[in-house]
Scaffold this motif. Structure first.
Motif, PDB file in Angstrom:
ATOM      1  N   ILE A 148      34.671  15.651  15.436  1.00  0.00           N
ATOM      2  CA  ILE A 148      35.347  16.626  14.442  1.00  0.00           C
ATOM      3  C   ILE A 148      34.066  17.796  13.962  1.00  0.00           C
ATOM      4  O   ILE A 148      34.514  19.192  14.228  1.00  0.00           O
ATOM      5  CB  ILE A 148      35.798  16.183  13.432  1.00  0.00           C
ATOM      6  N   ARG A 149      32.928  17.201  13.488  1.00  0.00           N
ATOM      7  CA  ARG A 149      31.884  18.173  13.170  1.00  0.00           C
ATOM      8  C   ARG A 149      31.528  19.119  14.383  1.00  0.00           C
ATOM      9  O   ARG A 149      31.181  20.407  14.611  1.00  0.00           O
ATOM     10  CB  ARG A 149      30.851  17.394  12.428  1.00  0.00           C
ATOM     11  N   ASP A 150      31.183  18.465  15.553  1.00  0.00           N
ATOM     12  CA  ASP A 150      30.857  19.251  16.740  1.00  0.00           C
ATOM     13  C   ASP A 150      31.724  20.146  17.241  1.00  0.00           C
ATOM     14  O   ASP A 150      31.353  21.351  17.509  1.00  0.00           O
ATOM     15  CB  ASP A 150      30.727  17.879  17.944  1.00  0.00           C
ATOM     16  N   VAL A 152      29.605  11.913  21.817  1.00  0.00           N
ATOM     17  CA  VAL A 152      29.942  11.119  20.767  1.00  0.00           C
ATOM     18  C   VAL A 152      31.300  10.576  21.055  1.00  0.00           C
ATOM     19  O   VAL A 152      32.135  11.285  21.811  1.00  0.00           O
ATOM     20  CB  VAL A 152      30.050  11.707  19.304  1.00  0.00           C
ATOM     21  N   ASP A 153      31.730   9.579  20.354  1.00  0.00           N
ATOM     22  CA  ASP A 153      33.420   9.387  20.530  1.00  0.00           C
ATOM     23  C   ASP A 153      34.204  10.278  20.197  1.00  0.00           C
ATOM     24  O   ASP A 153      34.071  11.070  18.892  1.00  0.00           O
ATOM     25  CB  ASP A 153      33.568   8.212  19.681  1.00  0.00           C
ATOM     26  N   ALA A 206      40.055  29.427  21.800  1.00  0.00           N
ATOM     27  CA  ALA A 206      40.978  28.439  21.621  1.00  0.00           C
ATOM     28  C   ALA A 206      40.229  27.117  22.020  1.00  0.00           C
ATOM     29  O   ALA A 206      39.943  27.023  23.182  1.00  0.00           O
ATOM     30  CB  ALA A 206      42.350  28.553  22.199  1.00  0.00           C
ATOM     31  N   VAL A 207      40.320  26.003  21.190  1.00  0.00           N
ATOM     32  CA  VAL A 207      39.480  24.902  21.555  1.00  0.00           C
ATOM     33  C   VAL A 207      40.824  23.794  21.711  1.00  0.00           C
ATOM     34  O   VAL A 207      41.535  23.600  20.667  1.00  0.00           O
ATOM     35  CB  VAL A 207      38.648  24.367  20.773  1.00  0.00           C
ATOM     36  N   VAL A 241      40.638  18.080  14.615  1.00  0.00           N
ATOM     37  CA  VAL A 241      40.299  18.872  13.736  1.00  0.00           C
ATOM     38  C   VAL A 241      41.609  19.890  13.139  1.00  0.00           C
ATOM     39  O   VAL A 241      41.690  19.974  12.081  1.00  0.00           O
ATOM     40  CB  VAL A 241      39.500  20.015  14.470  1.00  0.00           C
ATOM     41  N   ASP A 242      42.591  20.009  14.046  1.00  0.00           N
ATOM     42  CA  ASP A 242      43.753  20.649  13.510  1.00  0.00           C
ATOM     43  C   ASP A 242      44.595  19.588  12.328  1.00  0.00           C
ATOM     44  O   ASP A 242      44.996  19.995  11.421  1.00  0.00           O
ATOM     45  CB  ASP A 242      44.964  20.954  14.485  1.00  0.00           C
TER      46      ASP A 242
END
Length: 313
Positions: free
Chosen positions: A101-103, A93-94, A126-127, A135-136
């Motif tokens: 964000i959900r992924d 996805v974009d 850590a992603v 997300v952060d």
């Protein structure tokens, strides 16, 4: 006689070969049966493996861990001391979308849960990347928003208690402001999706919208309640009549302020910056709602609170 003897010898040799062939075929049949049994066992094992958590793991044979090709992979994706490992994940996805964000959130939780069942249970996950940064930002904006909302609501409540000499009136005013905010931000989200071709609000839109709507709404409510107190001191009329007079007197000033501020925020819409556009739309909607909601709510509150006193007078 010699030819017959030679023929008998050949026949005996062929008979021995046929016997050997028969033994070989019997052995081959036995081996094929074992192979078939082994294939059945492998198929059963693979079927059980497909439904077990082990199917989600990638196992490397011990003999392959230290060959030259694996060393090249280690140097590419691991640190020199082999304590840090980098895994590249490409989303379908974009990366800037809400789905990304959900992924990322789901991927982080799944990875932490999977590591708990391994020798790396104490490892730190850590992603990084654009989606992880979003997300952060989302988490930071959410925590800041609720902390700011709590501090502002408490501070406004104390100020209103001081000005109104009441506890119930500040509660009604704050509930009205919160209702106005959630209504305006919901309508803005709908307008953004329907007309602005954007899947979600900017991460800082709710924060700035809340500050603007609550700050302006508190000013209007203080104007209204201070005028109501003046009416109470100057006029022997009932509280219901006085709140109506206060709303009429303050209404002109508030309406003028709403028109001027709405025009000011509307000037942000042609900027092309999505955050400014969304904040401008939300504040304009909030101002219109405040213009009608505050006088109605406070008048209804006064009517319900002093209704009996009004009828007696």
């Amino acid at each position: 006689m010699s030819g017959q003897t030679s023929l008998n010898t050949q026949l005996q040799s062929q008979g021995q070969q046929l016997t050997n062939l028969q033994i070989g075929l019997t052995t081959a049949t036995s081996l094929l049966t074992k192979i078939q049994t082994g294939l059945g066992s492998i198929q059963s094992y693979l079927g059980d493996l497909a439904t077990s958590p082990a199917a989600n793991q990638f196992n490397i044979p011990t003999s392959e861990l230290h060959n030259q090709q694996m060393e090249t992979v280690y140097d590419t994706y691991m640190s020199a001391n082999r304590h840090l490992t980098e895994i590249t994940v490409v989303l379908k996805v974009d990366p800037s979308s809400q789905a990304a964000i959900r992924d990322v959130k789901r991927l982080t939780k799944d990875l932490q849960a999977q590591l708990k069942a391994t020798n790396l249970s104490d490892a730190t996950v850590a992603v990084g990347g654009q989606s992880a940064q979003n997300v952060d930002l989302s988490n930071l904006a959410t925590s800041d928003f609720w902390r700011t909302a709590l501090i502002m609501s408490l501070g406004i409540f104390l100020v209103l208690v001081f000005f109104t000499r009441s506890v119930l009136q500040p509660i009604m005013i704050i509930l009205t402001l919160l209702g106005t905010y959630f209504t305006s931000i919901s309508l803005t989200d709908w307008i953004t999706r329907a007309w602005l071709d954007t899947s979600m609000l900017s991460w800082n839109t709710p924060f700035f919208t809340f500050i603007m709507i609550v700050a302006l709404g508190v000013d209007y409510s203080i104007f209204l309640m201070m005028r109501y107190r003046d009416e109470q001191r100057r006029s022997p009329q009932t509280p219901v009549v006085n709140i109506h007079h206060a709303a009429q007197a303050v209404g002109t000033v508030v309406m003028s302020a709403v028109v001027i501020l709405s025009g000011t925020f509307a000037a942000l819409i042609p900027s092309g910056v999505m955050t400014l556009i969304q904040v401008a739309i939300a504040v304009i909607i909030g101002l219109i709602l405040l213009l009608t909601a505050l006088p109605l709510v406070m008048s209804a509150y006064i009517r319900l609170t002093y209704g009996a006193q009004s009828s007696q007078n």
